[in-house]
Design a protein around this motif. Structure first.
Motif, PDB file in Angstrom:
ATOM      1  N   LEU A 118      18.347  43.592  32.904  1.00 28.95           N
ATOM      2  CA  LEU A 118      18.404  42.380  33.718  1.00 28.95           C
ATOM      3  C   LEU A 118      19.032  42.630  35.087  1.00 28.95           C
ATOM      4  O   LEU A 118      18.783  41.873  36.025  1.00 28.95           O
ATOM      5  CB  LEU A 118      19.201  41.299  32.980  1.00 28.95           C
ATOM      6  CG  LEU A 118      18.623  40.846  31.636  1.00 28.95           C
ATOM      7  CD1 LEU A 118      19.582  39.871  30.958  1.00 28.95           C
ATOM      8  CD2 LEU A 118      17.262  40.198  31.830  1.00 28.95           C
ATOM      9  N   GLY A 119      19.846  43.638  35.181  1.00 28.25           N
ATOM     10  CA  GLY A 119      20.478  43.944  36.469  1.00 28.25           C
ATOM     11  C   GLY A 119      21.700  44.812  36.274  1.00 28.25           C
ATOM     12  O   GLY A 119      22.123  45.109  35.151  1.00 28.25           O
ATOM     13  N   THR A 120      22.287  45.223  37.385  1.00 25.10           N
ATOM     14  CA  THR A 120      23.486  46.065  37.371  1.00 25.10           C
ATOM     15  C   THR A 120      24.449  45.580  38.451  1.00 25.10           C
ATOM     16  O   THR A 120      24.070  44.835  39.353  1.00 25.10           O
ATOM     17  CB  THR A 120      23.136  47.543  37.641  1.00 25.10           C
ATOM     18  OG1 THR A 120      22.583  47.658  38.961  1.00 25.10           O
ATOM     19  CG2 THR A 120      22.129  48.066  36.622  1.00 25.10           C
ATOM     20  N   ARG A 121      25.667  46.008  38.367  1.00 24.69           N
ATOM     21  CA  ARG A 121      26.635  45.763  39.435  1.00 24.69           C
ATOM     22  C   ARG A 121      27.738  46.812  39.344  1.00 24.69           C
ATOM     23  O   ARG A 121      27.958  47.418  38.292  1.00 24.69           O
ATOM     24  CB  ARG A 121      27.232  44.352  39.361  1.00 24.69           C
ATOM     25  CG  ARG A 121      28.131  44.089  38.159  1.00 24.69           C
ATOM     26  CD  ARG A 121      28.624  42.639  38.149  1.00 24.69           C
ATOM     27  NE  ARG A 121      29.418  42.334  36.963  1.00 24.69           N
ATOM     28  CZ  ARG A 121      29.852  41.106  36.636  1.00 24.69           C
ATOM     29  NH1 ARG A 121      29.539  40.059  37.408  1.00 24.69           N
ATOM     30  NH2 ARG A 121      30.572  40.918  35.559  1.00 24.69           N
ATOM     31  N   ARG A 122      28.393  47.028  40.458  1.00 24.12           N
ATOM     32  CA  ARG A 122      29.576  47.887  40.472  1.00 24.12           C
ATOM     33  C   ARG A 122      30.767  46.969  40.260  1.00 24.12           C
ATOM     34  O   ARG A 122      31.164  46.221  41.164  1.00 24.12           O
ATOM     35  CB  ARG A 122      29.689  48.660  41.779  1.00 24.12           C
ATOM     36  CG  ARG A 122      30.844  49.649  41.791  1.00 24.12           C
ATOM     37  CD  ARG A 122      30.778  50.602  42.965  1.00 24.12           C
ATOM     38  NE  ARG A 122      31.843  51.586  42.879  1.00 24.12           N
ATOM     39  CZ  ARG A 122      31.801  52.688  42.136  1.00 24.12           C
ATOM     40  NH1 ARG A 122      30.732  52.925  41.401  1.00 24.12           N
ATOM     41  NH2 ARG A 122      32.806  53.542  42.104  1.00 24.12           N
ATOM     42  N   TRP A 123      31.336  47.021  39.077  1.00 20.56           N
ATOM     43  CA  TRP A 123      32.315  46.037  38.642  1.00 20.56           C
ATOM     44  C   TRP A 123      33.463  45.923  39.647  1.00 20.56           C
ATOM     45  O   TRP A 123      34.126  46.908  39.988  1.00 20.56           O
ATOM     46  CB  TRP A 123      32.870  46.430  37.271  1.00 20.56           C
ATOM     47  CG  TRP A 123      33.716  45.382  36.638  1.00 20.56           C
ATOM     48  CD1 TRP A 123      33.316  44.356  35.842  1.00 20.56           C
ATOM     49  CD2 TRP A 123      35.142  45.265  36.756  1.00 20.56           C
ATOM     50  NE1 TRP A 123      34.390  43.599  35.464  1.00 20.56           N
ATOM     51  CE2 TRP A 123      35.524  44.138  36.008  1.00 20.56           C
ATOM     52  CE3 TRP A 123      36.117  45.999  37.427  1.00 20.56           C
ATOM     53  CZ2 TRP A 123      36.843  43.736  35.909  1.00 20.56           C
ATOM     54  CZ3 TRP A 123      37.434  45.588  37.339  1.00 20.56           C
ATOM     55  CH2 TRP A 123      37.786  44.469  36.583  1.00 20.56           C
ATOM     56  N   GLY A 124      33.656  44.701  40.138  1.00 20.09           N
ATOM     57  CA  GLY A 124      34.775  44.421  41.027  1.00 20.09           C
ATOM     58  C   GLY A 124      34.545  44.693  42.493  1.00 20.09           C
ATOM     59  O   GLY A 124      35.452  44.462  43.308  1.00 20.09           O
ATOM     60  N   ASP A 125      33.356  45.165  42.864  1.00 16.12           N
ATOM     61  CA  ASP A 125      33.066  45.480  44.274  1.00 16.12           C
ATOM     62  C   ASP A 125      32.520  44.230  44.962  1.00 16.12           C
ATOM     63  O   ASP A 125      31.351  43.895  44.850  1.00 16.12           O
ATOM     64  CB  ASP A 125      32.051  46.622  44.349  1.00 16.12           C
ATOM     65  CG  ASP A 125      31.789  47.070  45.777  1.00 16.12           C
ATOM     66  OD1 ASP A 125      32.337  46.453  46.719  1.00 16.12           O
ATOM     67  OD2 ASP A 125      31.027  48.032  45.967  1.00 16.12           O
ATOM     68  N   LEU A 133      32.289  38.263  42.110  1.00 12.61           N
ATOM     69  CA  LEU A 133      33.492  37.502  42.451  1.00 12.61           C
ATOM     70  C   LEU A 133      34.539  37.542  41.345  1.00 12.61           C
ATOM     71  O   LEU A 133      35.707  37.867  41.593  1.00 12.61           O
ATOM     72  CB  LEU A 133      33.132  36.053  42.771  1.00 12.61           C
ATOM     73  CG  LEU A 133      34.331  35.126  43.049  1.00 12.61           C
ATOM     74  CD1 LEU A 133      35.114  35.611  44.261  1.00 12.61           C
ATOM     75  CD2 LEU A 133      33.862  33.683  43.254  1.00 12.61           C
ATOM     76  N   MET A 134      34.154  37.212  40.110  1.00  9.29           N
ATOM     77  CA  MET A 134      35.142  37.148  39.036  1.00  9.29           C
ATOM     78  C   MET A 134      35.721  38.517  38.690  1.00  9.29           C
ATOM     79  O   MET A 134      36.939  38.632  38.471  1.00  9.29           O
ATOM     80  CB  MET A 134      34.547  36.468  37.806  1.00  9.29           C
ATOM     81  CG  MET A 134      34.265  34.982  38.015  1.00  9.29           C
ATOM     82  SD  MET A 134      35.647  34.064  38.754  1.00  9.29           S
ATOM     83  CE  MET A 134      36.924  34.268  37.505  1.00  9.29           C
ATOM     84  N   PRO A 135      34.916  39.593  38.646  1.00  2.00           N
ATOM     85  CA  PRO A 135      35.542  40.910  38.480  1.00  2.00           C
ATOM     86  C   PRO A 135      36.525  41.242  39.606  1.00  2.00           C
ATOM     87  O   PRO A 135      37.568  41.857  39.363  1.00  2.00           O
ATOM     88  CB  PRO A 135      34.346  41.868  38.478  1.00  2.00           C
ATOM     89  CG  PRO A 135      33.226  41.050  37.946  1.00  2.00           C
ATOM     90  CD  PRO A 135      33.447  39.678  38.507  1.00  2.00           C
ATOM     91  N   PHE A 136      36.200  40.830  40.838  1.00  2.00           N
ATOM     92  CA  PHE A 136      37.118  41.084  41.951  1.00  2.00           C
ATOM     93  C   PHE A 136      38.403  40.269  41.793  1.00  2.00           C
ATOM     94  O   PHE A 136      39.503  40.762  42.074  1.00  2.00           O
ATOM     95  CB  PHE A 136      36.452  40.752  43.280  1.00  2.00           C
ATOM     96  CG  PHE A 136      37.339  40.994  44.476  1.00  2.00           C
ATOM     97  CD1 PHE A 136      37.606  42.288  44.900  1.00  2.00           C
ATOM     98  CD2 PHE A 136      37.918  39.935  45.154  1.00  2.00           C
ATOM     99  CE1 PHE A 136      38.438  42.523  45.997  1.00  2.00           C
ATOM    100  CE2 PHE A 136      38.753  40.157  46.245  1.00  2.00           C
ATOM    101  CZ  PHE A 136      39.016  41.459  46.664  1.00  2.00           C
ATOM    102  N   VAL A 137      38.267  39.029  41.345  1.00  4.21           N
ATOM    103  CA  VAL A 137      39.454  38.207  41.075  1.00  4.21           C
ATOM    104  C   VAL A 137      40.337  38.880  40.032  1.00  4.21           C
ATOM    105  O   VAL A 137      41.567  38.896  40.146  1.00  4.21           O
ATOM    106  CB  VAL A 137      39.030  36.791  40.612  1.00  4.21           C
ATOM    107  CG1 VAL A 137      40.228  36.008  40.067  1.00  4.21           C
ATOM    108  CG2 VAL A 137      38.401  36.025  41.764  1.00  4.21           C
TER     109      VAL A 137
END
Length: 399
Positions: A118-125, A133-137
């Protein structure tokens, strides 16, 4: 200088030093009490999965892991979430293999009904956009988004906050009886004004919010401060709690073999073996396994770790009842229980799970959210009181 005036000065300057940290962690903590709900609301395309049919079956967690590993061969999928929820995507963290280039993204979301990424992200970036946003928080709350250095800084702040809680309570206690009029009054009669709010003036109201608010929330403030030390500065917390109460051996104390890139037990075999070992331990120790939580592999130590939610867990979701097994032989290496095994671990489990609003469902989430705002308010009122008194002192000197 008397003891009371010295402690008052300490409380003032420690409070000023901590104010920024407490406002930041209080407000981010209020958000994190609803972390899962907010993250899903911001990222429905990543975290939700619509069943293609009413009777659609989900892939097994290990089959999903294999699909992710095949899709990202340059990375290592070292942990499998075993608890699946209807309508929710499965999430896997990627780790860089030794000698391979850095990963562009380290978190993958996969549809458990179809195996589609479904997708990917670099956690907290946060540079990737609002879907982080929430991983960055979380990063802000736990480490000021500065990594290990920020974690240590907040841990030191938590130690000072713990001490300041003690000092703050002492300062609310009535001073020694100096006048005959006070001699006949009981301790409670002299202390009770500290628990009340006065509307005589704006400044008096701010002062009373700071003092009375700190008193009414004192137990929660102390518990939050102590749990912050446990989470951010275990090198200080662990030796202290170990002197006061029994602890189980830590993961680092477990016997481990040299790094093992290719374990003798594959994931399927390790899962079957771990379930059997956990069942044996549950029977022997008298607890009940309620739900599987995760299976992970530490190639540096050559160990599989298997977590379940058991009757010894206190949090609402997931579990911390865990065993460790040799990745080559499948032999039991160690077990760790969240409660009942050691008093120090039981206390720590309750402190940390309450800190993360993982106990008590939505009412506790709401309470922790409001508490985070209250911490920010108490810090701001302390700064306002200091500024007001500082201005009054300057005016007195000028006149």
């Amino acid at each position: 200088m008397s003891l009371r005036s010295g402690l008052l000065r300490m409380h003032r300057y420690v409070g000023l030093l901590l104010a920024g940290f407490l406002v930041l962690t209080g407000l981010t903590g209020a958000m994190l009490a609803w972390n899962a709900e907010l993250d899903e609301a911001l990222n429905p395309g990543l975290l939700r999965a619509v069943p293609p049919a009413l009777d659609a079956a989900m892939w097994s967690p290990l089959a999903l892991r294999a699909a992710v590993q095949q899709r990202f061969p340059h990375a290592l999928v070292a942990r499998v979430p075993l608890a699946q929820e209807q309508g929710k995507a499965a999430s896997f963290l990627l780790r860089r293999k030794p000698g391979s280039p850095p990963l562009a993204d380290d978190q993958v979301f996969i549809d458990p009904y179809t195996g589609r990424i479904l997708g990917t992200r670099r956690w907290g970036d946060l540079t990737q956009g609002v879907h982080n946003l929430m991983p960055f928080v979380y990063r802000l709350h736990y480490s000021l988004a500065l990594g290990p250095v920020g974690t240590a800084v907040l841990g030191i702040a938590a130690v000072l906050w713990t001490l300041d809680c003690m000092v703050g309570l002492y300062l609310t206690l009535p001073a020694r009886r100096r006048h005959a009029a006070a001699a006949g009054r009981s301790f409670w009669a002299r202390w009770s004004p500290a628990w009340k709010l006065s509307m005589r003036s704006r400044f008096r109201m701010v002062f009373d919010v700071h003092r009375a608010g700190g008193l009414w929330l004192w137990v929660a403030l102390l518990a939050m401060a102590l749990s912050s030390v446990a989470l951010n500065l275990p090198q200080v917390y662990d030796p202290v709690i170990q002197r006061l109460a029994a602890r189980q051996p830590s993961t680092e104390a477990l016997p481990a073999r040299p790094p093992l890139g290719q374990p003798g037990l594959g994931w399927e075999q390790a899962h079957v073996r771990a379930r059997a070992l956990m069942g044996e331990e549950a029977t022997r120790r008298g607890f009940v396994v309620r739900q599987e939580s995760s299976l992970s592999y530490d190639f540096r130590r050559g160990l599989y770790r298997y977590d379940v939610r058991s009757s010894l867990d206190v949090k609402d979701k997931g579990g911390s009842t865990r065993i460790f097994l040799d990745a080559d032989t499948g032999g039991l290496v160690g077990i760790w229980l969240p409660t009942a095994a050691a008093a120090g671990d039981t206390v720590t489990t309750w402190l940390t799970q309450l800190h993360m609003a993982a106990v008590g469902g939505r009412p506790m989430k709401a309470a922790i959210g409001l508490f985070g705002v209250a911490v920010a308010v108490l810090s701001c009122t302390g700064v306002v009181i200091w500024l007001r008194k500082r201005r009054a002192k300057r005016d007195a000197i000028r006149t």
